[in-house]
Design a protein around this motif. Structure first.
Motif, PDB file in Angstrom:
ATOM      1  N   ASP A   1      14.895  44.536  32.854  1.00  0.00           N
ATOM      2  CA  ASP A   1      15.517  45.813  32.250  1.00  0.00           C
ATOM      3  C   ASP A   1      16.994  45.748  32.348  1.00  0.00           C
ATOM      4  OD1 ASP A   1      12.988  46.768  31.511  1.00  0.00           O
ATOM      5  OD2 ASP A   1      12.730  47.818  33.567  1.00  0.00           O
ATOM      6  N   GLY A   2      17.722  44.519  31.889  1.00  0.00           N
ATOM      7  CA  GLY A   2      19.028  44.546  31.655  1.00  0.00           C
ATOM      8  C   GLY A   2      19.891  44.468  32.947  1.00  0.00           C
TER       9      GLY A   2
ATOM     10  N   LYS B   1      30.146  41.599  31.861  1.00  0.00           N
ATOM     11  CA  LYS B   1      30.191  41.906  30.487  1.00  0.00           C
ATOM     12  C   LYS B   1      30.603  40.802  29.572  1.00  0.00           C
ATOM     13  CE  LYS B   1      29.180  46.363  30.889  1.00  0.00           C
ATOM     14  NZ  LYS B   1      27.835  46.706  30.701  1.00  0.00           N
TER      15      LYS B   1
ATOM     16  N   GLN C   1      35.815  45.008  36.120  1.00  0.00           N
ATOM     17  CA  GLN C   1      34.891  46.005  35.926  1.00  0.00           C
ATOM     18  C   GLN C   1      33.645  46.080  37.066  1.00  0.00           C
ATOM     19  OE1 GLN C   1      33.901  44.661  31.944  1.00  0.00           O
ATOM     20  NE2 GLN C   1      34.168  46.866  31.328  1.00  0.00           N
ATOM     21  N   TYR C   2      33.513  45.078  37.920  1.00  0.00           N
ATOM     22  CA  TYR C   2      32.897  44.937  38.994  1.00  0.00           C
ATOM     23  C   TYR C   2      31.374  45.040  38.938  1.00  0.00           C
ATOM     24  CZ  TYR C   2      37.766  45.905  40.267  1.00  0.00           C
ATOM     25  OH  TYR C   2      39.171  45.878  40.333  1.00  0.00           O
ATOM     26  N   GLU C   3      30.861  44.578  37.591  1.00  0.00           N
ATOM     27  CA  GLU C   3      29.352  44.673  37.627  1.00  0.00           C
ATOM     28  C   GLU C   3      28.684  43.569  38.492  1.00  0.00           C
ATOM     29  OE1 GLU C   3      29.037  47.746  36.015  1.00  0.00           O
ATOM     30  OE2 GLU C   3      27.571  46.787  34.744  1.00  0.00           O
TER      31      GLU C   3
ATOM     32  N   ALA D   1      28.034  44.500  41.950  1.00  0.00           N
ATOM     33  CA  ALA D   1      27.191  45.803  41.969  1.00  0.00           C
ATOM     34  C   ALA D   1      25.512  45.039  41.827  1.00  0.00           C
ATOM     35  CB  ALA D   1      27.456  46.701  40.749  1.00  0.00           C
TER      36      ALA D   1
ATOM     37  N   HIS E   1      22.683  47.281  29.938  1.00  0.00           N
ATOM     38  CA  HIS E   1      22.659  48.015  31.142  1.00  0.00           C
ATOM     39  C   HIS E   1      23.901  48.104  31.774  1.00  0.00           C
ATOM     40  CE1 HIS E   1      20.066  49.522  34.627  1.00  0.00           C
ATOM     41  NE2 HIS E   1      21.228  49.423  35.248  1.00  0.00           N
ATOM     42  N   THR E   2      24.588  49.240  32.105  1.00  0.00           N
ATOM     43  CA  THR E   2      25.985  49.335  32.851  1.00  0.00           C
ATOM     44  C   THR E   2      25.633  49.776  34.363  1.00  0.00           C
ATOM     45  OG1 THR E   2      27.130  49.308  30.871  1.00  0.00           O
ATOM     46  CG2 THR E   2      28.069  50.183  32.552  1.00  0.00           C
ATOM     47  N   ILE E   3      26.071  49.275  35.161  1.00  0.00           N
ATOM     48  CA  ILE E   3      25.962  49.900  36.434  1.00  0.00           C
ATOM     49  C   ILE E   3      27.116  50.631  37.128  1.00  0.00           C
ATOM     50  CG2 ILE E   3      25.383  49.295  38.910  1.00  0.00           C
ATOM     51  CD1 ILE E   3      24.577  46.315  37.275  1.00  0.00           C
ATOM     52  N   GLN E   4      28.334  49.838  37.022  1.00  0.00           N
ATOM     53  CA  GLN E   4      29.768  50.801  37.519  1.00  0.00           C
ATOM     54  C   GLN E   4      30.742  50.754  36.877  1.00  0.00           C
ATOM     55  OE1 GLN E   4      30.083  49.588  41.577  1.00  0.00           O
ATOM     56  NE2 GLN E   4      31.046  47.675  40.867  1.00  0.00           N
ATOM     57  N   ALA E   5      30.813  49.794  35.605  1.00  0.00           N
ATOM     58  CA  ALA E   5      31.939  49.835  34.744  1.00  0.00           C
ATOM     59  C   ALA E   5      32.221  51.014  34.256  1.00  0.00           C
ATOM     60  CB  ALA E   5      31.644  48.585  33.855  1.00  0.00           C
TER      61      ALA E   5
END
Lengths: 258, 250
Positions: free
Chosen positions: A71-72, A170, A217-219, A222, B97-101
């Motif tokens: 789911d992404g 990203k 962006q620190y994805e 995470a 899906h974006t978590i914290q950007a």
């Protein structure tokens, strides 16, 4: 419980690939995500269809083999766990779950959900060696290392090299991986001798492989199953700048033949 | 590898260029804002300040050239990085899906592009004055008798146009958004940011961005609402000058 999985099917690296939706057989909510795929595969085999190819090995979160973008989000909905430790109880009965391979130019899809993560090995090789005295085992604690430094190096060393950081970024950047692997040695006194070369060569191998650039962006941190902090990226940037400046001005050893 | 190759060719080097040119540009926009806030004082003040900048001569051109190089490098690196990032992920995920950007970090290229368009317009508007040639005619006599450009009047006239003011407010808003990510990002890119003070840095970045927006938006808003206008004595004098000019032309 039962779920529908919308999964990426691709015959081989050259094929185009596309999504297919499958209904799972009855599942136990305490199955791991990979066990769910095993059950679906058994069902597909019975139906005469090719089973879904996916990477897995230890299934206890320490080998870094399992991947999948669920789911992404790489490694599924939770924080600090790999796909193998994601359980079906985290989903609702009847959910449609999208399962994709890690997407990055340097990680081509080999089949279905399996990607080639070889560029990571190239980066590790570029990191080179650590100079140590060979011979009999050295005395324990002969080199004093503070607890804080040892803990920081251990945090970096926790990286299992799964590539989720690349998948989540990203820009498909491998900075968190490279930063963790470089910082693990750069933080310790044993890693100082080759520090500058290590940093420059690992970054060069990373760029060479075609990963994207970090946009802070620190994805990555995470989704990291080992919760590796992006502070290591900052450390890598600092070490890279320092190494480049030092190397630019340092005199080289003489190569003249006597 | 020498420093220049490392800066231009490696991924981290390009980010370092983004960060260092970013530092210069942040310094510039805050200096510029402080200069502009003199509009809230007597017209004499901002006009004298503008005259001081103009009278720098070669130094002014050196500063302009330096800023231009920084803007150019910042944009050039942004394009290279964007291109490489695009190439690194040829196929996007079906489930995005974006978590914290942060929103700001995900829209840097768009906010940057609109700010660039704004920058070009801003230079045409107030520096070259090609959009408003009448600005060349606006003069002010300083207390010591020097006749200088009337920047105060240029700003009052310029911001009296609602579309112009709205575009200015939108652009400084986007620049503030750009800044809220960029200000934190530059510390990370040169390796100075850590979690130890990262939260503090985030707060500082947001406060700075809001202050920057408030300061800049205040100028067109004050002109539009009539809070900043020409002092009555000056208006009367200008009236008599324009009447005499009209009489002359007739």
């Amino acid at each position: 419980m039962k779920v529908k999985i919308k999964v990426w099917r691709q015959k081989d690296q050259e094929s185009k690939g596309g999504f297919k939706i499958y209904d799972s057989p009855e599942l136990n909510p305490n199955m791991s995500f990979l066990e769910m795929l095993d059950v679906v595969n058994e069902y597909l085999t019975d139906q005469g269809e090719e089973p879904i190819a996916f990477d897995h090995d230890c299934r206890e979160g320490i080998c870094g083999t399992c991947s999948l973008v669920i789911d992404g989000k790489p490694h599924g909905p939770h924080q600090g766990v790999a796909t193998c430790q994601t359980y079906m109880r985290s989903f609702q009965d009847g959910d449609v779950i999208t399962v994709e391979p890690f997407r990055a130019e340097p990680f081509p899809v080999i089949k279905d959900l399996v990607v080639n993560r070889k560029p990571f090995d190239k980066i590790m090789q570029a990191g080179g060696f650590v100079t140590v005295r060979t011979g009999s085992a050295p005395d324990a604690n002969a080199i004093p290392i503070s607890k804080e430094v040892a803990d920081t190096a251990m945090d970096a060393a926790a990286c299992i090299g799964c590539g989720a950081c690349v998948a989540a970024c990203k820009n498909a950047s491998a900075m968190l991986f490279v930063a963790a692997k470089a910082s693990q040695l750069n933080s310790l006194p044993q890693g100082q001798a080759e520090k500058d070369d290590r940093v420059i060569n690992m970054v060069a191998a990373m760029d060479e492989a075609g990963f994207g650039n970090c946009t802070n962006q620190y994805e990555c941190s995470a989704v990291c199953p080992k919760l590796i902090t992006h502070d290591f990226i900052s450390q890598l940037n600092r070490d890279f700048v320092a190494a480049t400046v030092r190397k630019s001005f340092k005199s080289k050893p003489s190569t003249a033949k006597v | 590898m020498n420093i220049v190759t490392a800066l231009l060719k490696t991924s981290i080097g390009k980010k370092v260029i983004m960060a260092l040119t970013g530092v210069v540009l942040v310094g510039f926009i805050f200096g510029h804002l402080v200069g502009n806030l003199q509009i809230f004082s007597d017209p004499e003040k901002i006009n004298a300040y503008a005259h001081f900048l103009q009278s720098l001569g070669p130094a002014l051109w050196a500063i302009r050239l330096f800023l231009l190089v920084c803007v150019g490098l910042h944009i050039w690196m942004a394009i290279l990085l964007w291109y490489e990032n695009k190439k690194a992920r040829p196929r996007d995920y079906a489930a995005n899906h974006t978590i914290q950007a942060s929103y700001a970090s995900r829209t840097m290229k768009y906010s940057g592009l609109i700010v660039l368009a704004f920058l070009l317009y801003h230079i045409a508007h107030f520096t070259v004055k090609s959009t408003n040639p009448e600005f060349h005619e606006m003069t002010w006599t300083l207390a010591d008798g020097t006749v200088v450009l009337d920047v105060h009047l240029m700003m009052v006239v310029g911001f009296s146009s609602l579309p112009v003011s709205l575009f200015y407010i939108l652009s400084v808003g986007l620049l503030s958004l750009h800044l809220s990510h960029g200000f934190q990002s530059m510390f990370q890119s040169i390796g100075l940011r850590t979690e130890t003070w990262g939260r503090g840095l985030k707060v500082v970045a947001i406060v700075l961005s809001l202050a920057y927006f408030a300061g800049n938006a205040a100028i067109p808003l004050s002109v539009l609402t009539g809070k900043v206008c020409r002092p009555a004595s000056v208006e009367a004098a200008a009236e008599s000058v324009s009447t005499s000019l009209n009489t002359h032309s007739e």
